[in-house]
Design a protein around this motif. Structure first.
Motif, PDB file in Angstrom:
ATOM      1  N   UNK A  86       0.821  -1.217   0.000  1.00  0.00           N
ATOM      2  CA  UNK A  86       0.000   0.000   0.000  1.00  0.00           C
ATOM      3  C   UNK A  86       0.848   1.258   0.000  1.00  0.00           C
ATOM      4  N   UNK A  87       1.898   1.255   0.786  1.00  0.00           N
ATOM      5  CA  UNK A  87       2.805   2.406   0.821  1.00  0.00           C
ATOM      6  C   UNK A  87       3.489   2.606  -0.521  1.00  0.00           C
ATOM      7  N   UNK A  88       3.901   1.517  -1.135  1.00  0.00           N
ATOM      8  CA  UNK A  88       4.560   1.615  -2.439  1.00  0.00           C
ATOM      9  C   UNK A  88       3.588   2.062  -3.526  1.00  0.00           C
ATOM     10  N   UNK A  89       2.332   1.605  -3.464  1.00  0.00           N
ATOM     11  CA  UNK A  89       1.341   2.047  -4.445  1.00  0.00           C
ATOM     12  C   UNK A  89       1.097   3.552  -4.329  1.00  0.00           C
ATOM     13  N   UNK A  90       1.136   4.072  -3.114  1.00  0.00           N
ATOM     14  CA  UNK A  90       0.999   5.513  -2.903  1.00  0.00           C
ATOM     15  C   UNK A  90       2.167   6.253  -3.555  1.00  0.00           C
ATOM     16  N   UNK A  91       3.351   5.680  -3.472  1.00  0.00           N
ATOM     17  CA  UNK A  91       4.537   6.317  -4.052  1.00  0.00           C
ATOM     18  C   UNK A  91       4.560   6.296  -5.574  1.00  0.00           C
ATOM     19  N   UNK A  92       3.818   5.398  -6.188  1.00  0.00           N
ATOM     20  CA  UNK A  92       3.862   5.300  -7.649  1.00  0.00           C
ATOM     21  C   UNK A  92       3.320   6.550  -8.326  1.00  0.00           C
ATOM     22  N   UNK A  93       2.581   7.377  -7.601  1.00  0.00           N
ATOM     23  CA  UNK A  93       2.085   8.631  -8.178  1.00  0.00           C
ATOM     24  C   UNK A  93       3.243   9.561  -8.516  1.00  0.00           C
ATOM     25  N   UNK A  94       4.268   9.559  -7.679  1.00  0.00           N
ATOM     26  CA  UNK A  94       5.412  10.433  -7.925  1.00  0.00           C
ATOM     27  C   UNK A  94       6.627   9.681  -8.458  1.00  0.00           C
ATOM     28  N   UNK A  95       6.593   8.363  -8.429  1.00  0.00           N
ATOM     29  CA  UNK A  95       7.712   7.543  -8.903  1.00  0.00           C
ATOM     30  C   UNK A  95       7.205   6.479  -9.874  1.00  0.00           C
ATOM     31  N   UNK A  96       6.866   6.867 -11.099  1.00  0.00           N
ATOM     32  CA  UNK A  96       6.326   5.881 -12.041  1.00  0.00           C
ATOM     33  C   UNK A  96       7.333   4.801 -12.445  1.00  0.00           C
ATOM     34  N   UNK A  97       8.606   5.007 -12.165  1.00  0.00           N
ATOM     35  CA  UNK A  97       9.614   4.005 -12.524  1.00  0.00           C
ATOM     36  C   UNK A  97       9.507   2.733 -11.685  1.00  0.00           C
ATOM     37  N   UNK A  98       8.805   2.779 -10.549  1.00  0.00           N
ATOM     38  CA  UNK A  98       8.654   1.583  -9.718  1.00  0.00           C
ATOM     39  C   UNK A  98       7.314   0.890  -9.938  1.00  0.00           C
ATOM     40  N   UNK A  99       6.505   1.396 -10.858  1.00  0.00           N
ATOM     41  CA  UNK A  99       5.161   0.855 -11.078  1.00  0.00           C
ATOM     42  C   UNK A  99       5.183  -0.630 -11.434  1.00  0.00           C
ATOM     43  N   UNK A 100       6.034  -1.042 -12.361  1.00  0.00           N
ATOM     44  CA  UNK A 100       6.075  -2.445 -12.773  1.00  0.00           C
ATOM     45  C   UNK A 100       6.403  -3.351 -11.595  1.00  0.00           C
ATOM     46  N   UNK A 101       7.417  -2.995 -10.836  1.00  0.00           N
ATOM     47  CA  UNK A 101       7.864  -3.839  -9.727  1.00  0.00           C
ATOM     48  C   UNK A 101       6.802  -3.951  -8.642  1.00  0.00           C
ATOM     49  N   UNK A 102       6.170  -2.832  -8.317  1.00  0.00           N
ATOM     50  CA  UNK A 102       5.156  -2.837  -7.266  1.00  0.00           C
ATOM     51  C   UNK A 102       3.951  -3.672  -7.686  1.00  0.00           C
TER      52      UNK A 102
END
Length: 68
Positions: A30-46
């Motif tokens: 959940x914390x990582x999904x929140x971060x994907x708004x500002x860090x789209x480079x981690x979207x695939x991994x999350x």
């Protein structure tokens, strides 16, 4: 490294690994999904790790820790 996980990494329902606390794992995802708004480079991994929220194993937890 540009992304925290290579695109050819395969995570599966590793039955031979130990189970981990799913509540803790879900909170981390959940914390990582929140971060994907500002860090789209981690979207695939999350999203790859989010598939295993029901019954996470130690291999999945290690992958999430690597993203952090």
């Amino acid at each position: 490294m540009k992304t925290p996980m290579s695109s050819d990494t395969k995570l599966a329902k590793d039955e031979e690994f130990e189970s981990v606390d799913s509540t803790k794992y879900q909170g981390m995802i959940g914390s990582l999904l929140y971060l994907t708004a500002s860090r789209p480079d981690i979207m695939f991994s999350v999203c790859l790790c989010a598939r295993f929220q029901e019954a996470p194993k130690t291999s999945h937890l290690e992958a999430v820790k690597r993203i952090f």
